[in-house]
Write a protein that holds these residues in place. Structure first.
Motif, short mmCIF file in Angstrom:
data_model
loop_
_atom_site.label_atom_id
_atom_site.label_comp_id
_atom_site.label_asym_id
_atom_site.label_seq_id
_atom_site.Cartn_x
_atom_site.Cartn_y
_atom_site.Cartn_z
N GLU A 29 0.85 -1.19 0.00
CA GLU A 29 0.00 0.00 0.00
C GLU A 29 0.88 1.24 0.00
O GLU A 29 2.02 1.21 0.48
CB GLU A 29 -0.93 0.02 1.22
CG GLU A 29 -1.82 -1.20 1.36
CD GLU A 29 -2.86 -1.32 0.28
OE1 GLU A 29 -3.07 -0.33 -0.46
OE2 GLU A 29 -3.48 -2.39 0.16
N GLU A 36 -1.36 4.53 11.93
CA GLU A 36 -1.59 3.15 11.48
C GLU A 36 -0.24 2.47 11.27
O GLU A 36 0.79 3.12 11.06
CB GLU A 36 -2.37 3.17 10.16
CG GLU A 36 -2.70 1.78 9.62
CD GLU A 36 -3.23 1.82 8.20
OE1 GLU A 36 -3.64 0.76 7.70
OE2 GLU A 36 -3.21 2.89 7.56
N THR A 157 -12.42 7.47 7.42
CA THR A 157 -12.36 6.81 6.14
C THR A 157 -11.14 7.29 5.35
O THR A 157 -10.66 8.41 5.53
CB THR A 157 -13.62 7.06 5.30
OG1 THR A 157 -13.79 8.47 5.09
CG2 THR A 157 -14.85 6.49 6.00
N ARG A 160 -8.17 3.73 -0.36
CA ARG A 160 -6.99 2.88 -0.55
C ARG A 160 -7.27 1.89 -1.67
O ARG A 160 -8.28 1.17 -1.61
CB ARG A 160 -6.65 2.18 0.75
CG ARG A 160 -5.53 1.15 0.65
CD ARG A 160 -5.25 0.54 2.00
NE ARG A 160 -4.50 1.46 2.85
CZ ARG A 160 -4.28 1.25 4.15
NH1 ARG A 160 -4.78 0.18 4.74
NH2 ARG A 160 -3.57 2.11 4.84
N MET A 165 -12.10 2.79 2.68
CA MET A 165 -11.93 1.88 3.81
C MET A 165 -12.28 2.61 5.10
O MET A 165 -12.06 3.82 5.24
CB MET A 165 -10.50 1.36 3.88
CG MET A 165 -9.98 0.77 2.58
SD MET A 165 -10.94 -0.67 2.02
CE MET A 165 -10.57 -1.84 3.32
N PHE A 167 -11.72 2.96 9.23
CA PHE A 167 -10.73 2.73 10.27
C PHE A 167 -11.29 3.17 11.62
O PHE A 167 -12.19 4.02 11.67
CB PHE A 167 -9.45 3.53 10.01
CG PHE A 167 -8.71 3.16 8.76
CD1 PHE A 167 -7.55 2.41 8.83
CD2 PHE A 167 -9.16 3.58 7.52
CE1 PHE A 167 -6.85 2.09 7.68
CE2 PHE A 167 -8.48 3.26 6.37
CZ PHE A 167 -7.32 2.51 6.44
N SER A 181 -4.32 3.42 14.87
CA SER A 181 -5.44 3.39 13.94
C SER A 181 -5.47 2.01 13.29
O SER A 181 -4.41 1.48 12.92
CB SER A 181 -5.30 4.48 12.87
OG SER A 181 -5.28 5.76 13.46
N TYR A 182 -6.67 1.45 13.14
CA TYR A 182 -6.79 0.07 12.68
C TYR A 182 -7.83 -0.02 11.56
O TYR A 182 -8.94 0.49 11.71
CB TYR A 182 -7.17 -0.85 13.84
CG TYR A 182 -6.24 -0.73 15.02
CD1 TYR A 182 -5.09 -1.50 15.10
CD2 TYR A 182 -6.49 0.19 16.04
CE1 TYR A 182 -4.22 -1.37 16.16
CE2 TYR A 182 -5.62 0.33 17.10
CZ TYR A 182 -4.49 -0.45 17.16
OH TYR A 182 -3.63 -0.30 18.22
N GLU A 183 -7.44 -0.67 10.49
CA GLU A 183 -8.36 -0.84 9.36
C GLU A 183 -9.44 -1.87 9.72
O GLU A 183 -9.13 -2.95 10.24
CB GLU A 183 -7.59 -1.30 8.13
CG GLU A 183 -8.46 -1.45 6.89
CD GLU A 183 -7.68 -1.99 5.71
OE1 GLU A 183 -6.91 -1.22 5.11
OE2 GLU A 183 -7.84 -3.19 5.40
N GLU A 185 -12.65 -2.49 7.44
CA GLU A 185 -13.04 -3.14 6.18
C GLU A 185 -13.47 -2.06 5.19
O GLU A 185 -13.46 -0.87 5.50
CB GLU A 185 -14.21 -4.11 6.39
CG GLU A 185 -13.82 -5.58 6.25
CD GLU A 185 -13.47 -6.00 4.83
OE1 GLU A 185 -13.49 -5.13 3.92
OE2 GLU A 185 -13.17 -7.20 4.62
N ARG A 186 -13.86 -2.51 4.04
CA ARG A 186 -14.43 -1.61 3.04
C ARG A 186 -15.72 -1.00 3.59
O ARG A 186 -16.48 -1.67 4.28
CB ARG A 186 -14.71 -2.37 1.75
CG ARG A 186 -15.20 -1.51 0.60
CD ARG A 186 -15.35 -2.34 -0.65
NE ARG A 186 -15.83 -1.54 -1.76
CZ ARG A 186 -16.02 -2.01 -2.99
NH1 ARG A 186 -15.74 -3.29 -3.25
NH2 ARG A 186 -16.45 -1.23 -3.97
#
Length: 261
Positions: A29, A36, A157, A160, A165, A167, A181-183, A185-186
């Motif tokens: 990425e 993050e 948001t 990406r 995505m 977060f 910070s944690y992803e 999902e879409r």
């Protein structure tokens, strides 16, 4: 006529030898949310005839990283080592060194950055081309605060790979600390996530993943992902509330495991 072979030999002897080491950086990425994890992988190819011992200390081949910010200044290190132990690369082999740049560098500023790797070996410096990546704040779509322990959870948001995505960012305002910070999902644009706390102070988030699909994510007060469940909307309106056991549940939606039957 003067013989040409000795002259040609002298010219060939004056040419530099072929590189014995190649190094480059790979990042899956290129855009990251502030605080993050920033994963990167350093690839080291040994084109020599002998094993290559790589370390951050002499007398091995010395590995160093240069992370530069948008003002063309070196980003401050955190003090954590790039290598925990020396790395040996066999002849003809490529070693892959996975790193989290957010652990190694203070990447708190939201701006473009570049990373380049170099190896100093036998009096020669082998350098990679710079690889660019961006650190961004993202767009805040919701925020809530827990009471005990007091934490601020914000949903943000970020686009990406052409996908929006979602977060979650977790801050401790009393300590002036961001846990990260944690992803998740879409995220389906134009929808509104719902958030509830359980009796342990865990945050539960229900949001639209894609049309007619929902995700229920549970996050601890330190930002650690606890669970993630997928649902398909049914004929009823999905409800999100306490389960009577101290946690939070989703009703009126079909778990994906059941929807696939």
């Amino acid at each position: 006529m003067r013989p040409w072979l000795p002259t040609a030999a002298l010219v060939l002897a004056a040419l530099p030898a072929f590189a014995q080491v190649k190094v480059w950086c790979v990042m899956k990425e290129k855009v990251f949310l502030q605080y993050e994890s920033v994963p990167a992988e350093i690839h080291i190819l040994n084109e020599g005839a002998d094993p290559l011992r790589v370390s951050t200390n002499a007398p091995a081949a010395l590995l160093a990283l240069d992370v530069i910010d948008g003002n063309r200044k070196r980003v401050e290190r955190t003090g954590k080592p790039v290598l925990l132990r020396p790395l040996t690369v066999a002849p003809g082999e490529t070693a892959r060194l996975p790193l989290n740049l957010a652990d190694l560098y203070a990447l708190s500023n939201t701006e473009p950055h570049t990373i380049a790797a170099r190896i100093d070996f036998d009096g020669i410096t082998y350098e990679s081309l710079p690889t660019r990546f961006d650190v961004q704040k993202g767009s805040e779509v919701a925020k809530t605060t827990s009471k005990a322990p007091r934490r601020v959870f914000s949903l943000r948001t970020l686009v990406r790979s052409n996908r929006q995505m979602l977060f979650v960012r977790v801050d401790d305002p009393a300590a002036g600390l961001c846990y990260g910070s944690y992803e998740l999902e879409r995220f389906q644009k134009g929808t509104t996530p719902r958030m509830l706390f359980d009796t342990r102070g865990h945050l539960h988030i229900l949001f639209s993943h894609v049309p007619k699909a929902l995700i229920h994510a549970e996050i601890s007060p330190t930002g650690a992902p606890i669970s993630r469940k997928y649902y398909r909307e049914g004929q009823k309106t999905p409800q999100f509330g306490p389960d009577g056991k101290g946690s939070v549940e989703v009703t009126g939606a079909i778990p994906m495991e059941e929807a696939a039957r």
